[in-house]
Write a protein that holds these residues in place. Structure first.
Motif, PDB file in Angstrom:
ATOM      1  N   TRP A  43       0.817  -1.207   0.000  1.00 38.93           N
ATOM      2  CA  TRP A  43       0.000   0.000   0.000  1.00 38.93           C
ATOM      3  C   TRP A  43       0.857   1.265   0.000  1.00 38.93           C
ATOM      4  O   TRP A  43       0.418   2.316  -0.488  1.00 38.93           O
ATOM      5  N   GLU A  44       2.071   1.166   0.488  1.00 39.23           N
ATOM      6  CA  GLU A  44       2.998   2.287   0.357  1.00 39.23           C
ATOM      7  C   GLU A  44       3.354   2.504  -1.116  1.00 39.23           C
ATOM      8  O   GLU A  44       3.484   3.650  -1.580  1.00 39.23           O
ATOM      9  N   GLU A  45       3.508   1.397  -1.851  1.00 39.14           N
ATOM     10  CA  GLU A  45       3.767   1.494  -3.299  1.00 39.14           C
ATOM     11  C   GLU A  45       2.594   2.168  -4.009  1.00 39.14           C
ATOM     12  O   GLU A  45       2.776   3.002  -4.904  1.00 39.14           O
ATOM     13  N   ILE A  46       1.383   1.809  -3.628  1.00 38.37           N
ATOM     14  CA  ILE A  46       0.201   2.406  -4.263  1.00 38.37           C
ATOM     15  C   ILE A  46       0.079   3.882  -3.899  1.00 38.37           C
ATOM     16  O   ILE A  46      -0.331   4.706  -4.729  1.00 38.37           O
ATOM     17  N   ASP A  47       0.455   4.235  -2.667  1.00 41.82           N
ATOM     18  CA  ASP A  47       0.465   5.656  -2.291  1.00 41.82           C
ATOM     19  C   ASP A  47       1.386   6.446  -3.213  1.00 41.82           C
ATOM     20  O   ASP A  47       1.037   7.552  -3.670  1.00 41.82           O
ATOM     21  N   ARG A  48       2.560   5.884  -3.473  1.00 46.41           N
ATOM     22  CA  ARG A  48       3.515   6.565  -4.364  1.00 46.41           C
ATOM     23  C   ARG A  48       3.005   6.594  -5.803  1.00 46.41           C
ATOM     24  O   ARG A  48       3.231   7.555  -6.540  1.00 46.41           O
ATOM     25  N   PHE A  49       2.333   5.530  -6.189  1.00 45.19           N
ATOM     26  CA  PHE A  49       1.806   5.445  -7.553  1.00 45.19           C
ATOM     27  C   PHE A  49       0.682   6.455  -7.759  1.00 45.19           C
ATOM     28  O   PHE A  49       0.549   7.051  -8.843  1.00 45.19           O
ATOM     29  N   GLY A  50      -0.140   6.617  -6.733  1.00 47.08           N
ATOM     30  CA  GLY A  50      -1.292   7.519  -6.815  1.00 47.08           C
ATOM     31  C   GLY A  50      -2.586   6.726  -6.872  1.00 47.08           C
ATOM     32  O   GLY A  50      -2.776   5.913  -7.786  1.00 47.08           O
ATOM     33  N   HIS A  51      -3.476   6.969  -5.899  1.00 48.68           N
ATOM     34  CA  HIS A  51      -4.706   6.178  -5.820  1.00 48.68           C
ATOM     35  C   HIS A  51      -5.637   6.442  -7.009  1.00 48.68           C
ATOM     36  O   HIS A  51      -6.245   5.507  -7.542  1.00 48.68           O
ATOM     37  N   ALA A  52      -5.726   7.682  -7.437  1.00 48.95           N
ATOM     38  CA  ALA A  52      -6.603   7.990  -8.572  1.00 48.95           C
ATOM     39  C   ALA A  52      -6.088   7.329  -9.843  1.00 48.95           C
ATOM     40  O   ALA A  52      -6.858   6.746 -10.625  1.00 48.95           O
ATOM     41  N   LYS A  53      -4.789   7.403 -10.042  1.00 47.34           N
ATOM     42  CA  LYS A  53      -4.186   6.772 -11.219  1.00 47.34           C
ATOM     43  C   LYS A  53      -4.359   5.254 -11.163  1.00 47.34           C
ATOM     44  O   LYS A  53      -4.643   4.612 -12.189  1.00 47.34           O
ATOM     45  N   MET A  54      -4.205   4.681  -9.967  1.00 44.00           N
ATOM     46  CA  MET A  54      -4.379   3.241  -9.817  1.00 44.00           C
ATOM     47  C   MET A  54      -5.809   2.833 -10.152  1.00 44.00           C
ATOM     48  O   MET A  54      -6.037   1.842 -10.873  1.00 44.00           O
ATOM     49  N   GLU A  55      -6.798   3.558  -9.645  1.00 39.10           N
ATOM     50  CA  GLU A  55      -8.191   3.230  -9.936  1.00 39.10           C
ATOM     51  C   GLU A  55      -8.476   3.298 -11.436  1.00 39.10           C
ATOM     52  O   GLU A  55      -9.197   2.454 -11.977  1.00 39.10           O
ATOM     53  N   GLN A  56      -7.901   4.298 -12.092  1.00 41.92           N
ATOM     54  CA  GLN A  56      -8.118   4.449 -13.531  1.00 41.92           C
ATOM     55  C   GLN A  56      -7.532   3.264 -14.303  1.00 41.92           C
ATOM     56  O   GLN A  56      -8.181   2.698 -15.193  1.00 41.92           O
ATOM     57  N   GLU A  57      -6.312   2.867 -13.946  1.00 41.67           N
ATOM     58  CA  GLU A  57      -5.663   1.785 -14.697  1.00 41.67           C
ATOM     59  C   GLU A  57      -6.275   0.425 -14.368  1.00 41.67           C
ATOM     60  O   GLU A  57      -6.346  -0.457 -15.241  1.00 41.67           O
ATOM     61  N   VAL A  58      -6.718   0.236 -13.141  1.00 39.44           N
ATOM     62  CA  VAL A  58      -7.412  -1.009 -12.795  1.00 39.44           C
ATOM     63  C   VAL A  58      -8.712  -1.118 -13.583  1.00 39.44           C
ATOM     64  O   VAL A  58      -9.068  -2.199 -14.079  1.00 39.44           O
ATOM     65  N   ALA A  59      -9.427   0.007 -13.724  1.00 37.82           N
ATOM     66  CA  ALA A  59     -10.668  -0.009 -14.505  1.00 37.82           C
ATOM     67  C   ALA A  59     -10.387  -0.367 -15.956  1.00 37.82           C
ATOM     68  O   ALA A  59     -11.137  -1.143 -16.575  1.00 37.82           O
ATOM     69  N   LEU A  60      -9.306   0.163 -16.521  1.00 38.92           N
ATOM     70  CA  LEU A  60      -8.932  -0.178 -17.895  1.00 38.92           C
ATOM     71  C   LEU A  60      -8.591  -1.659 -18.016  1.00 38.92           C
ATOM     72  O   LEU A  60      -8.976  -2.325 -18.975  1.00 38.92           O
ATOM     73  N   LEU A  61      -7.860  -2.175 -17.034  1.00 38.17           N
ATOM     74  CA  LEU A  61      -7.486  -3.591 -17.061  1.00 38.17           C
ATOM     75  C   LEU A  61      -8.721  -4.485 -17.014  1.00 38.17           C
ATOM     76  O   LEU A  61      -8.826  -5.465 -17.765  1.00 38.17           O
ATOM     77  N   ARG A  62      -9.666  -4.148 -16.146  1.00 40.25           N
ATOM     78  CA  ARG A  62     -10.874  -4.984 -16.029  1.00 40.25           C
ATOM     79  C   ARG A  62     -11.744  -4.896 -17.271  1.00 40.25           C
ATOM     80  O   ARG A  62     -12.328  -5.901 -17.700  1.00 40.25           O
ATOM     81  N   THR A  63     -11.830  -3.713 -17.857  1.00 41.43           N
ATOM     82  CA  THR A  63     -12.583  -3.572 -19.104  1.00 41.43           C
ATOM     83  C   THR A  63     -11.943  -4.390 -20.214  1.00 41.43           C
ATOM     84  O   THR A  63     -12.633  -5.073 -20.986  1.00 41.43           O
ATOM     85  N   ARG A  64     -10.625  -4.325 -20.270  1.00 45.93           N
ATOM     86  CA  ARG A  64      -9.915  -5.085 -21.294  1.00 45.93           C
ATOM     87  C   ARG A  64     -10.106  -6.589 -21.093  1.00 45.93           C
ATOM     88  O   ARG A  64     -10.295  -7.339 -22.054  1.00 45.93           O
ATOM     89  N   ARG A  65     -10.069  -7.028 -19.829  1.00 43.19           N
ATOM     90  CA  ARG A  65     -10.290  -8.447 -19.544  1.00 43.19           C
ATOM     91  C   ARG A  65     -11.682  -8.870 -19.998  1.00 43.19           C
ATOM     92  O   ARG A  65     -11.854  -9.943 -20.593  1.00 43.19           O
ATOM     93  N   ASP A  66     -12.682  -8.050 -19.723  1.00 43.61           N
ATOM     94  CA  ASP A  66     -14.051  -8.365 -20.146  1.00 43.61           C
ATOM     95  C   ASP A  66     -14.154  -8.429 -21.670  1.00 43.61           C
ATOM     96  O   ASP A  66     -14.827  -9.310 -22.220  1.00 43.61           O
ATOM     97  N   ASP A  67     -13.494  -7.491 -22.351  1.00 41.43           N
ATOM     98  CA  ASP A  67     -13.520  -7.484 -23.822  1.00 41.43           C
ATOM     99  C   ASP A  67     -12.885  -8.755 -24.384  1.00 41.43           C
ATOM    100  O   ASP A  67     -13.426  -9.373 -25.314  1.00 41.43           O
ATOM    101  N   LEU A  68     -11.747  -9.145 -23.832  1.00 42.17           N
ATOM    102  CA  LEU A  68     -11.071 -10.351 -24.321  1.00 42.17           C
ATOM    103  C   LEU A  68     -11.872 -11.605 -23.987  1.00 42.17           C
ATOM    104  O   LEU A  68     -11.889 -12.562 -24.772  1.00 42.17           O
ATOM    105  N   ALA A  69     -12.532 -11.604 -22.835  1.00 42.41           N
ATOM    106  CA  ALA A  69     -13.355 -12.767 -22.478  1.00 42.41           C
ATOM    107  C   ALA A  69     -14.511 -12.942 -23.459  1.00 42.41           C
ATOM    108  O   ALA A  69     -14.843 -14.065 -23.848  1.00 42.41           O
ATOM    109  N   ARG A  70     -15.124 -11.833 -23.856  1.00 42.48           N
ATOM    110  CA  ARG A  70     -16.234 -11.918 -24.815  1.00 42.48           C
ATOM    111  C   ARG A  70     -15.754 -12.458 -26.152  1.00 42.48           C
ATOM    112  O   ARG A  70     -16.481 -13.211 -26.819  1.00 42.48           O
ATOM    113  N   VAL A  71     -14.553 -12.094 -26.545  1.00 43.02           N
ATOM    114  CA  VAL A  71     -14.021 -12.546 -27.835  1.00 43.02           C
ATOM    115  C   VAL A  71     -13.494 -13.975 -27.743  1.00 43.02           C
ATOM    116  O   VAL A  71     -13.759 -14.804 -28.619  1.00 43.02           O
ATOM    117  N   CYS A  72     -12.773 -14.274 -26.681  1.00 40.13           N
ATOM    118  CA  CYS A  72     -12.028 -15.530 -26.602  1.00 40.13           C
ATOM    119  C   CYS A  72     -12.828 -16.712 -26.056  1.00 40.13           C
ATOM    120  O   CYS A  72     -12.646 -17.844 -26.513  1.00 40.13           O
TER     121      CYS A  72
END
Length: 518
Positions: A345-374
């Motif tokens: 969680w210290e790493e995430i503090d340095r990374f930035g919580h808002a930035k982390m939430e944004q990139e996690v959302a992109l990752l999950r969306t991408r996973r859902d897209d690939l699941a629908r295709v694959c």
């Protein structure tokens, strides 16, 4: 008379000015045939599967947010800890390396000498320190830094993953109940938690699964009595070597941290959960495959008619008091988990919580897209025996069902290849990489069979010798210092392994002992 005159005039107009009737008939027939052919062509083109102009894996979304000017790491060592979602992480490493033709430090069997401390000679094709450039190491091992450094380059990025010891104990008990004597004797996990020492004997093989398993995988003495000084020394040792420790409970956040640490694109860390167990009982067994036979005999799994006999699922229920007892029993693991949870969680503090939430959302969306295709049926995991393609059925071990996936039909070749990499089980993927990396070894291995390696994969991921009975077997204990090369032992290509290259610590050899298995 007038009517005849008009009829002659009409024939003259038709035959003379616009041509004979037969010509008109031929023209109309030609037009009809051409129209019918065009119509049929359109129908067939619409109904047939056409190659995709651009695979979803080549879309801009595959790259993810910009990482700047960094270069991707290609020298990577992943300590694959047990029951921590590490099989999913290993799949990412396999995909990344296969796509780029990198060289893997593959085991002779399916694990790197586990549960003995790692020895460099357990790597297939190893010819001495830094003689061959290996890019990625990630199969199960008991960590032994000096031996790993003989194999991997100096600039290697080391990382691993940990899990809450109570959740890890639940998964281990379900998966290793038929393998670890301490678990086998207990009626349920709650019974074991109430009085672990009633069931636990440190001398028995595979009982390491029942106590401080993370500490053991990191190469330390899991039976040591807890002290703060000891725990701090172990933590410091891990921190000196490993640049990043992930948490399985926060897997998506872990993948974002890993992506930035390795400078990888987004698709490289998008995954489908592999080696996941079914949460409810099923009356159906698992179909055997060509690779299942490598493990079934020594795993204690009875195979009849291509299916394993159904067994009662273990009782994993725990009271809060029993959960606390498990934390005390696994005190060294609990200390590590708390320490690296705090760092995470210290790493995430340095990374930035808002930035982390944004990139996690992109990752999950991408996973859902690939699941629908694959994936078929929207990506829902299915029992192994329901998977039509036997080559992607996950290996079944223990009393629980390990789930897998089915590919969506009608995929173009590029998409199907990429999708298949994401769902290919660990054992089959290792075999595929082995075949690509050592093509000339295949005829030799076919002749020697499993006897050439003398090892087989048991349930729970430990090796037993094929020519030894499960009980009464005398084994070298899992003491620090590494495994010695036995007289006459040969490498994957049939060449003799030289004793001069083995781990040569006299102190460690003196500490090795043999244990009678009962």
């Amino acid at each position: 008379m007038l009517l005849r005159r008009r009829a002659r005039m009409l024939r003259w107009l038709v035959c003379g000015r616009w041509g004979p009737v037969w010509m008109w008939k031929a023209l109309l027939l030609f037009v009809a045939i051409a129209f019918a052919g065009q119509l049929l062509g359109v129908i067939f083109n619409k109904s047939s599967v056409q190659p995709a102009a651009h695979s979803i894996f080549s879309s801009p979304d595959a790259q993810g947010p910009s990482l700047g000017s960094c270069q991707p790491h290609t020298h990577i060592m992943f300590l694959k800890t047990h029951k921590t979602a590490s099989s999913t992480v290993l799949n990412m490493l396999y995909r990344f390396g296969e796509e780029r033709d990198l060289r893997f430090a593959l085991p002779l069997g399916y694990q790197l000498g586990y549960p003995l401390p790692f020895n460099a000679h357990r790597v297939k094709g190893y010819r001495g320190p830094r003689a061959v450039e290996f890019h990625i190491m990630g199969n199960h091992m008991r960590f032994n830094k000096p031996e790993v450094e003989k194999v991997m380059p100096a600039d290697t990025f080391y990382f691993s993953i940990v899990r809450d010891p109570v959740a890890l104990a639940e998964s281990s008990f379900a998966y290793y109940k038929e393998v670890a004597p301490a678990f086998r004797k207990a009626k349920g996990l709650g019974d074991f938690a109430d009085d672990p020492r009633k069931y636990y004997d440190p001398r028995l093989r595979n009982n390491h699964y029942a106590r401080n398993l993370l500490w053991f995988d990191f190469g330390m003495d899991h039976n040591a009595n807890f002290s703060m000084a000891l725990a701090q020394r172990g933590e410091a040792m891990i921190r000196r070597t490993f640049k990043l420790i992930l948490l399985s409970e926060f897997f998506d956040q872990s993948m974002i941290l890993l992506r930035h640490a390795l400078c990888w694109n987004l698709d490289a860390v998008v995954s489908f959960s592999l080696n996941a167990r079914q949460q409810k009982p099923s009356s159906m067994g698992v179909m055997s495959g060509s690779w299942v036979g490598k493990a079934a005999a020594v795993a204690g799994v009875s195979m009849r008619g291509g299916r394993s006999q159904a067994k009662t699922l273990p009782n994993l229920s725990l009271t809060e008091e029993q959960r606390e007892k498990l934390r005390q029993w696994n005190a060294l693991d609990w200390y590590l988990y708390k320490a690296f949870n705090r760092t995470f969680w210290e790493e995430i503090d340095r990374f930035g919580h808002a930035k982390m939430e944004q990139e996690v959302a992109l990752l999950r969306t991408r996973r859902d897209d690939l699941a629908r295709v694959c994936l078929r049926d929207g990506g829902k995991p299915v029992e192994a025996h329901r998977i039509r393609d036997k080559n992607i059925r996950p290996f079944q071990s223990g009393l629980v069902k390990i789930l897998g996936y089915e590919l969506q039909p009608g995929l173009d070749n590029a998409t199907r290849t990429a999708c298949l990499r994401m769902i290919r089980p660990e054992i089959q993927y290792k075999d595929l990489l082995d075949m690509k990396q050592f093509p000339r070894a295949q005829p030799l291995l076919a002749q020697q069979g499993q006897k050439s390696q003398g090892l087989m994969l048991a349930a729970g991921g430990s090796f037993l010798r094929q020519d030894s009975p499960r009980t009464g077997e005398r084994l070298v204990g899992g003491e620090p210092g590494g495994r010695t090369v036995e007289d006459g032992e040969r490498d994957w290509d049939g060449s003799r392994l030289m004793g001069s290259n083995q781990t040569d610590s006299g102190l460690m050899r003196a500490r090795k002992r043999k244990v009678e298995i009962v």
